[in-house]
Design a protein around this motif. Structure first.
Motif, short mmCIF file in Angstrom:
data_model
loop_
_atom_site.label_atom_id
_atom_site.label_comp_id
_atom_site.label_asym_id
_atom_site.label_seq_id
_atom_site.Cartn_x
_atom_site.Cartn_y
_atom_site.Cartn_z
N GLY A 28 -71.49 -16.24 53.24
CA GLY A 28 -72.48 -17.24 52.86
C GLY A 28 -73.90 -16.72 52.71
N GLN A 29 -74.12 -15.42 52.93
CA GLN A 29 -75.50 -14.89 52.78
C GLN A 29 -75.85 -14.67 51.31
N THR A 30 -77.08 -15.00 50.94
CA THR A 30 -77.52 -14.74 49.57
C THR A 30 -78.46 -13.54 49.60
N VAL A 31 -78.09 -12.51 48.93
CA VAL A 31 -78.90 -11.28 48.90
C VAL A 31 -79.09 -10.91 47.43
N THR A 32 -80.31 -10.50 47.04
CA THR A 32 -80.46 -9.90 45.71
C THR A 32 -80.67 -8.40 45.91
N HIS A 33 -79.67 -7.63 45.51
CA HIS A 33 -79.74 -6.17 45.66
C HIS A 33 -80.62 -5.59 44.56
N GLN A 34 -81.29 -4.49 44.90
CA GLN A 34 -82.10 -3.83 43.86
C GLN A 34 -81.19 -3.31 42.76
N VAL A 35 -80.16 -2.57 43.16
CA VAL A 35 -79.25 -1.98 42.15
C VAL A 35 -77.80 -2.12 42.63
N VAL A 59 -75.56 -0.69 46.08
CA VAL A 59 -74.21 -1.09 46.47
C VAL A 59 -73.28 -0.64 45.35
N VAL A 60 -72.22 0.07 45.71
CA VAL A 60 -71.25 0.52 44.70
C VAL A 60 -70.02 -0.38 44.79
N ILE A 61 -69.62 -0.94 43.65
CA ILE A 61 -68.43 -1.79 43.60
C ILE A 61 -67.31 -0.99 42.97
#
Ligand SMILES: Cc1cc2nc3c(=O)[nH]c(=O)nc-3n(C[C@H](O)[C@H](O)[C@H](O)COP(=O)(O)OP(=O)(O)OC[C@H]3O[C@@H](n4cnc5c(N)ncnc54)[C@H](O)[C@@H]3O)c2cc1C
Length: 539
Positions: A28-35, A59-61
């Motif tokens: 449920g956390q909302t995070v905006t990653h830089q990249v 973050v690598v997906i």
């Protein structure tokens, strides 16, 4: 006892298995990653390392649960080694890799070309180093983990939306689908890029007709590490065979198929073993061997029209498919990551405007077209597409058997670094130089008297290499935006190699490419070139 965390479908490589870990977004956390880097192959992992060296955690997906299968890209070029050095991976890589300089081409049973790639004591690295892609990727994963890069395994991008400077990705996982937000997304999801498909983007260019079977075999042969190519050998009449030695006694054999060969039949293990056995007999190789991995491969010269789509950047095979001959596939993917990394970092840190990111696509697309031009020649040589090409190729090979002048036509030119000479970020020469890397080229290696190399001076900052005496103060450079590091070079050999006089200087980007040089540098000249190299001005 077998480790349950490894996959064992290779006889000789233990595939590490990485688990799925529930991300904060699923709680449920909302995070905006830089990249967010979508795809954890070589290009995505190197991009994550590049960002980490500038202090940006990405973050690598990654859709899979392990590294890539089989040797795939086996040869890493000297320029790529410099990229690995910048990212602290060169030592573990070289601990396992096999370095080489030479190659031999044969026409039927005759040697027609002896390849010797340029090498000198000034170079820190050999022209080529062989390490199979699966081992290499594991090293990159370990380095990324050590630097705190979050790799989300078993996580597949299945949706993408962009609005107001933000990108949303839908990620499918073993537990559920969740949404991930990022300021920038780097699409490094390979040849069949899902992001490319989801965004309705098409590759354009041409595909070559030839098909090749690529196999890894285990063979403890002591034959030295070199590139060997046979044209029209009795073991594969009318076609070619390429052999490379890799780490851990694994050898890579590539052979061209006939247009009428049936893929399913050719992929059968017995058939592959028979063909490889025939070739090893033909070349007098007596060492026992076993087969480990096989794949079919086709050569393409295809790329996107623009590697930037809003805040989504395409790198590696997701952006372009290039023929592997001349070792251009993975090496050009690594150069993409090296080019984009510092630019993203500068924009995120606020030391350059968004316009800097616009330079990524033209610089790297120009490099891709250069690769196309060279690799297409190599591919046509390996598998001539028409009867006319076959006649020409065979005539060149026949002449090369007896005549030196014809040997240049059969030279298997290997991948070379690309110069961003025409880039809007590069300041053209206004002073005459008769040596040294021209603006746009990567820094040329020179061994210094203290045993280090000039290329070791490349850093996360722009660097001004000043030769001899200068009136420019280090503090004036450090106050520029972004700050520039002053490095004074007094080594006589380096001064000669760079055609420098007292006060001459080279300005070097964080990716190791020269962006300007002067016979007599001043702080004002450096400031203007820096503004240009960070897209704050273009004059
Ligand atoms: C059989 C074969 C032989 C080759 N031989 C050579 C060679 O000899 N020399 C050479 O230079 N190159 C060679 N190549 C090419 C080389 O492997 C590629 O150029 C290189 O792997 C490109 O790296 P990449 O990171 O861009 O893509 P990839 O290595 O393909 O990595 C893409 C990653 O993205 C992941 N992914 C895919 N879809 C998604 C998604 N939707 N969501 C999240 N993750 C996703 C994949 O699992 C993969 O890990 C070969 C390729 C093949 C297939």
């Amino acid at each position: 006892m077998h480790d349950p965390h490894t996959r064992t479908d290779s006889l000789y490589f233990e595939y590490p298995l990485f688990p799925f870990v529930k991300p904060p977004e699923m709680a449920g956390q909302t995070v905006t990653h830089q990249v967010v880097v979508a795809g954890g192959g070589p290009s995505g992992l190197i991009l994550a390392l590049e960002l980490a060296r500038f202090g940006i955690k990405s973050v690598v997906i990654e859709a899979d649960e392990t590294v890539s299968e089989g040797s795939r890209a086996a040869c890493v070029s000297r320029r790529s080694m410099e990229i690995l050095q910048a990212n602290g991976v060169e030592k573990p890589f070289l601990d396992q890799a096999l370095e080489w300089i030479h190659g031999t081409s044969y026409y039927r049973e005759h040697e027609v070309f002896r390849l010797t790639m340029p090498h000198s004591p000034d170079e820190r690295f050999y022209p080529m180093a062989n390490l199979q892609q699966n081992i290499f990727e594991e090293l990159l994963v370990r380095r990324a983990e050590a630097l705190g890069v979050e790799i989300r395994w078993r996580s597949k991008v299945v949706g993408v939306r962009q609005s107001r400077g933000e990108v949303e990705l839908d990620i499918d996982t073993p537990e559920d689908v969740y949404t991930l937000r990022a300021r920038y997304v780097v699409a490094s999801d390979g040849a069949r890029s899902e992001l490319r498909r989801l965004m309705g983007l098409k590759l354009s260019g041409e595909s070559h007709e030839g098909r090749y079977l690529i196999a890894d075999i285990k063979m403890a042969s002591t034959y030295p590490t070199e590139r060997r190519a046979w044209f029209d050998p009795a073991s594969n009449p009318g076609k070619s065979v390429l052999v490379h030695k890799m780490a851990r006694d694994i050898w890579r054999v590539d052979y061209a198929l006939d247009p009428e060969d049936d893929e399913e039949t050719e992929m059968q293990e017995d058939r592959v073993k028979a063909r490889i056995g025939r070739h090893l007999d033909y070349i007098g190789e007596k060492t026992p061997w076993t087969l480990d991995w096989i794949r079919l491969y086709k050569a393409h010269c295809l790329c996107l029209d623009d590697y930037r789509q809003g805040n989504v950047f395409f790198i590696g095979d997701a952006a372009h498919l290039v023929p592997i001959f001349g070792v251009r596939g993975m090496n050009s993917s690594m150069a993409d990551a090296n080019n984009l990394g510092w630019k993203l970092a500068a924009v995120i840190h606020g030391t350059a405007p968004d316009a800097l990111l616009d330079s990524y696509s033209p610089e790297r697309r120009a490099a891709t077209f250069d690769v196309f031009a060279n690799a297409a020649k190599s591919t046509r040589f390996m598998t001539p597409p028409t009867h006319g090409y076959t006649l020409l190729r065979d005539a060149a090979l026949q002449l090369a058997v007896h005549h030196d002048f014809a040997r240049q036509w059969v030279n298997p030119r290997q991948s070379a670094p690309y110069d961003y000479v025409a880039s809007s970020l590069t300041t053209p020469d206004s002073d005459p130089f008769f040596a040294g890397p021209r603006p746009g080229a990567p820094l040329a290696s020179v061994k210094l008297a203290d045993g280090s190399y000039l290329t070791d001076l490349v850093s996360e900052r722009f660097v001004l290499l000043v030769f001899g005496k200068t009136s420019i103060a280090a503090s004036a450079l450090a106050a520029l935006q972004p700050p520039v590091t002053l490095q004074t070079v007094t080594d006589a050999h380096a001064i000669a190699a760079y055609d420098a006089i007292d006060g001459a200087a080279y300005l070097v980007r964080p990716d190791g490419h020269v962006c300007a040089r002067w016979k007599s540098a001043t702080a004002d000249k450096v400031r203007a070139a820096l503004e240009r190299a960070t897209a704050r001005s273009n004059s």
